[in-house]
Write a protein that holds these residues in place. Structure first.
Motif, PDB file in Angstrom:
ATOM      1  N   ALA A 155       8.572   2.090   5.075  1.00 14.52           N
ATOM      2  CA  ALA A 155       8.935   2.560   4.762  1.00 14.52           C
ATOM      3  C   ALA A 155       8.728   4.405   3.743  1.00 14.52           C
ATOM      4  O   ALA A 155       7.458   4.280   4.084  1.00 14.52           O
ATOM      5  CB  ALA A 155       9.653   2.177   2.912  1.00 14.52           C
ATOM      6  N   THR A 156       9.047   5.028   4.196  1.00 12.36           N
ATOM      7  CA  THR A 156       9.294   6.571   3.802  1.00 12.36           C
ATOM      8  C   THR A 156       9.843   6.943   2.371  1.00 12.36           C
ATOM      9  O   THR A 156      10.944   6.182   2.132  1.00 12.36           O
ATOM     10  CB  THR A 156       9.035   7.499   4.948  1.00 12.36           C
ATOM     11  OG1 THR A 156      10.660   7.907   5.267  1.00 12.36           O
ATOM     12  CG2 THR A 156       8.697   8.075   6.068  1.00 12.36           C
ATOM     13  N   HIS A 157       9.748   7.775   2.068  1.00 13.50           N
ATOM     14  CA  HIS A 157       9.818   8.880   0.688  1.00 13.50           C
ATOM     15  C   HIS A 157       9.406  10.362   0.658  1.00 13.50           C
ATOM     16  O   HIS A 157       8.221  10.080   1.145  1.00 13.50           O
ATOM     17  CB  HIS A 157       9.773   8.051  -0.281  1.00 13.50           C
ATOM     18  CG  HIS A 157      10.264   8.903  -2.242  1.00 13.50           C
ATOM     19  ND1 HIS A 157      11.660   9.003  -1.845  1.00 13.50           N
ATOM     20  CD2 HIS A 157       9.669   9.737  -2.976  1.00 13.50           C
ATOM     21  CE1 HIS A 157      11.858   9.341  -2.551  1.00 13.50           C
ATOM     22  NE2 HIS A 157      10.958  10.232  -3.318  1.00 13.50           N
ATOM     23  N   ARG A 158      10.203  11.000   0.878  1.00 10.73           N
ATOM     24  CA  ARG A 158      10.129  12.284   0.449  1.00 10.73           C
ATOM     25  C   ARG A 158      10.438  13.690  -0.557  1.00 10.73           C
ATOM     26  O   ARG A 158      12.048  13.411  -1.321  1.00 10.73           O
ATOM     27  CB  ARG A 158      10.420  12.654   1.711  1.00 10.73           C
ATOM     28  CG  ARG A 158       9.893  12.502   3.284  1.00 10.73           C
ATOM     29  CD  ARG A 158      10.142  13.667   4.194  1.00 10.73           C
ATOM     30  NE  ARG A 158      11.677  13.298   4.993  1.00 10.73           N
ATOM     31  CZ  ARG A 158      11.640  14.246   6.267  1.00 10.73           C
ATOM     32  NH1 ARG A 158      10.994  15.379   6.963  1.00 10.73           N
ATOM     33  NH2 ARG A 158      13.307  14.489   6.657  1.00 10.73           N
TER      34      ARG A 158
ATOM     35  N   ILE B 209       0.901  -0.856   0.593  1.00 12.47           N
ATOM     36  CA  ILE B 209       0.001  -0.094   0.042  1.00 12.47           C
ATOM     37  C   ILE B 209       1.396   1.183  -0.387  1.00 12.47           C
ATOM     38  O   ILE B 209       1.703   1.146   1.234  1.00 12.47           O
ATOM     39  CB  ILE B 209      -0.957  -0.412   1.010  1.00 12.47           C
ATOM     40  CG1 ILE B 209      -1.940   1.110   0.967  1.00 12.47           C
ATOM     41  CG2 ILE B 209      -0.191  -0.308   2.534  1.00 12.47           C
ATOM     42  CD1 ILE B 209      -2.761   1.492   2.638  1.00 12.47           C
ATOM     43  N   ILE B 210       0.319   2.217  -0.759  1.00 13.96           N
ATOM     44  CA  ILE B 210       1.755   3.543  -0.798  1.00 13.96           C
ATOM     45  C   ILE B 210       0.246   4.082  -0.811  1.00 13.96           C
ATOM     46  O   ILE B 210      -0.998   4.937  -0.479  1.00 13.96           O
ATOM     47  CB  ILE B 210       2.072   3.517  -2.146  1.00 13.96           C
ATOM     48  CG1 ILE B 210       2.926   2.843  -2.562  1.00 13.96           C
ATOM     49  CG2 ILE B 210       2.456   5.363  -2.492  1.00 13.96           C
ATOM     50  CD1 ILE B 210       3.434   3.167  -4.038  1.00 13.96           C
TER      51      ILE B 210
ATOM     52  N   LYS C 289       5.358  -0.495  -8.450  1.00 12.40           N
ATOM     53  CA  LYS C 289       3.920  -1.686  -8.072  1.00 12.40           C
ATOM     54  C   LYS C 289       3.466  -1.321  -6.534  1.00 12.40           C
ATOM     55  O   LYS C 289       3.432  -1.415  -4.650  1.00 12.40           O
ATOM     56  CB  LYS C 289       4.854  -3.125  -7.553  1.00 12.40           C
ATOM     57  CG  LYS C 289       3.820  -4.407  -7.246  1.00 12.40           C
ATOM     58  CD  LYS C 289       5.068  -5.588  -6.923  1.00 12.40           C
ATOM     59  CE  LYS C 289       3.916  -6.513  -6.661  1.00 12.40           C
ATOM     60  NZ  LYS C 289       2.461  -6.576  -5.959  1.00 12.40           N
ATOM     61  N   PHE C 290       1.907  -1.380  -6.184  1.00 11.43           N
ATOM     62  CA  PHE C 290       1.224  -1.614  -5.556  1.00 11.43           C
ATOM     63  C   PHE C 290       0.165  -2.524  -5.563  1.00 11.43           C
ATOM     64  O   PHE C 290      -0.229  -2.580  -6.426  1.00 11.43           O
ATOM     65  CB  PHE C 290       0.796   0.130  -5.418  1.00 11.43           C
ATOM     66  CG  PHE C 290       0.273   0.578  -5.818  1.00 11.43           C
ATOM     67  CD1 PHE C 290      -1.491   0.596  -5.990  1.00 11.43           C
ATOM     68  CD2 PHE C 290       0.788   1.266  -6.757  1.00 11.43           C
ATOM     69  CE1 PHE C 290      -2.078   1.428  -6.904  1.00 11.43           C
ATOM     70  CE2 PHE C 290       0.139   1.610  -7.927  1.00 11.43           C
ATOM     71  CZ  PHE C 290      -1.506   2.184  -8.040  1.00 11.43           C
TER      72      PHE C 290
ATOM     73  N   LEU D 122       4.515   1.957   1.673  1.00  9.42           N
ATOM     74  CA  LEU D 122       5.053   3.214   1.730  1.00  9.42           C
ATOM     75  C   LEU D 122       4.475   4.382   2.086  1.00  9.42           C
ATOM     76  O   LEU D 122       3.412   4.183   1.191  1.00  9.42           O
ATOM     77  CB  LEU D 122       5.794   3.237   0.525  1.00  9.42           C
ATOM     78  CG  LEU D 122       6.812   4.609  -0.354  1.00  9.42           C
ATOM     79  CD1 LEU D 122       7.885   3.950   0.262  1.00  9.42           C
ATOM     80  CD2 LEU D 122       7.188   3.833  -1.488  1.00  9.42           C
ATOM     81  N   LEU D 123       5.299   5.284   2.725  1.00 11.67           N
ATOM     82  CA  LEU D 123       4.461   6.573   2.904  1.00 11.67           C
ATOM     83  C   LEU D 123       5.692   7.718   2.031  1.00 11.67           C
ATOM     84  O   LEU D 123       6.611   7.921   2.473  1.00 11.67           O
ATOM     85  CB  LEU D 123       4.419   6.584   3.999  1.00 11.67           C
ATOM     86  CG  LEU D 123       3.892   8.057   4.771  1.00 11.67           C
ATOM     87  CD1 LEU D 123       2.772   8.584   4.210  1.00 11.67           C
ATOM     88  CD2 LEU D 123       4.401   8.474   6.742  1.00 11.67           C
TER      89      LEU D 123
END
Length: 372
Positions: free
Chosen positions: A56-59, A9-10, A86-87, A38-39
């Motif tokens: 997991a995070t991504h900014r 899930i994103i 992919k989600f 993934l946030l």
């Protein structure tokens, strides 16, 4: 569940993730439910490092920080991240992330869940800007009626969205995790000085100007403002011009951990939103629940959702007026009434046990179980 069998899930939000407690709690719950999370958010030049997360995070670093170019740039970048990732499920937080999620969900034929943190088109920043408001309303009308799964922060807003768009909105309140952290931050003050705390966004309509002015008439107390926002500089100037530097202190934006440490030290928590726009009228802010979890008596404005919590649990007072002298009188009475404070403290124990994320996340589990 093995990692290769986990559904991915994103989750996306326009904040920099540092102090967005609702999103953090949601991601932690989704991880606990067995999702690979993934946030995605953004990174500002002054963004603090993130505390360790179990997901997991991504900014994203963006060229623009506010206004239409920011929202366009954010959604453009987010759309490409989603299209090349992919989600199995998407979770969009608020209307400002919905365009990219909506399009990616439609193109990839994957389910989309929508979490509306507020009545977005009725926020004070839009109420007085009819042209900008119409753009957001146009976007909302084209996307929200096509949603299958959505939830929001309180019953009043859920009812409005459900009736307006014929889409069932569930309610997941923004209540805190049970208990806080044992270690406290140090706040320099005389032993007898009381702490009046406001934590949250420093924006228009939060009653902050009135709270600052009220400190002229509140003896032996200090107002702490923990947060940042559009009107902070204006309020800092007000404090200086009013000669209140010794009675009002700006702490800036604190991390989730720092807030957990600070809040229990307060003698009174303020949640005094003004009745400007339906978003604030039906506000049920997370700071109210944070005060409750920290066993801090609360002072709120007479707005339906907040007032209902205070009346139900009898954990503070409701002010009918934000006129500074009247507000000061209410604050002073609450700080000085020892007998009443003992009653509030007893009732806060009950409220704090009821109003926890551990109880509320069961609703989140019902929403996301079909996607596992």
């Amino acid at each position: 569940m093995n990692s290769h069998t986990k559904k991915r899930i994103i989750v996306s939000v326009t904040s920099d993730l540092v102090s967005d407690n609702r999103v953090h709690k949601t991601c932690s719950t989704l991880t606990k439910l067995g999702f690979d999370v993934l946030l995605v958010g953004r990174k500002l030049p002054n963004s603090m490092a993130l505390s360790p997360r179990n997901y997991a995070t991504h900014r994203m670093k963006l060229l623009f920080r506010k206004g239409p170019l920011f929202y366009a740039c954010f959604n453009f970048r987010l759309f490409f991240i989603l299209m090349f990732s992919k989600f199995d499920v998407l979770l969009s937080n608020d209307l400002d992330t919905l365009p990219a999620n909506f399009l990616a969900s439609w193109l990839k034929r994957k389910p989309l869940v929508y979490d509306s943190h507020e009545f977005f088109t009725e926020v004070p920043e839009l109420v007085n800007r009819p042209k900008v408001k119409r753009i957001w309303e146009w976007l909302e009308k084209r996307m929200v009626p096509k949603l299958k799964t959505a939830y929001t922060v309180c019953g009043s807003i859920a009812k409005i969205y459900t009736e307006k768009y014929d889409v069932p909105f569930s309610v997941v309140r923004n209540v805190p995790l049970a208990g806080g952290l044992e270690n406290e931050v140090t706040v320099t003050r005389p032993h007898s000085e009381k702490i009046v705390l406001y934590q949250g966004a420093v924006n228009v309509g939060r009653g902050l100007e009135q709270a600052i002015r009220s400190m002229h008439w509140v003896e032996n107390a200090r107002l702490l403002i923990a947060g940042d926002g559009d009107i902070r500089q204006k309020l800092e100037k007000l404090v200086t011009d009013s000669g209140l530097e010794n009675k009002v202190q700006f702490l800036g934006r604190l991390s989730i951990t720092e807030l957990f440490q600070l809040t229990p030290q307060a003698d009174l928590g303020l949640s005094i939103e003004e009745d400007i726009g339906l978003n604030y009228r039906f506000a049920l802010p997370n700071k109210l629940f944070d005060y409750i979890q920290a066993r801090v008596p609360v002072l709120v404005t007479d707005l339906p959702e907040m007032a209902a919590i205070v009346k139900q649990y009898e954990i503070g007072e409701i002010t009918p007026s934000l006129e500074p002298e009247k507000l000061a009188k209410k604050i002073s009475e609450m700080l000085q009434n020892g007998g009443q404070r003992k009653i509030w403290e007893k009732n806060l124990e009950k409220a704090a046990k009821d109003l926890t994320w551990e109880n509320e996340e069961k609703k989140l589990e019902e929403i996301f179980n079909p996607f596992k």
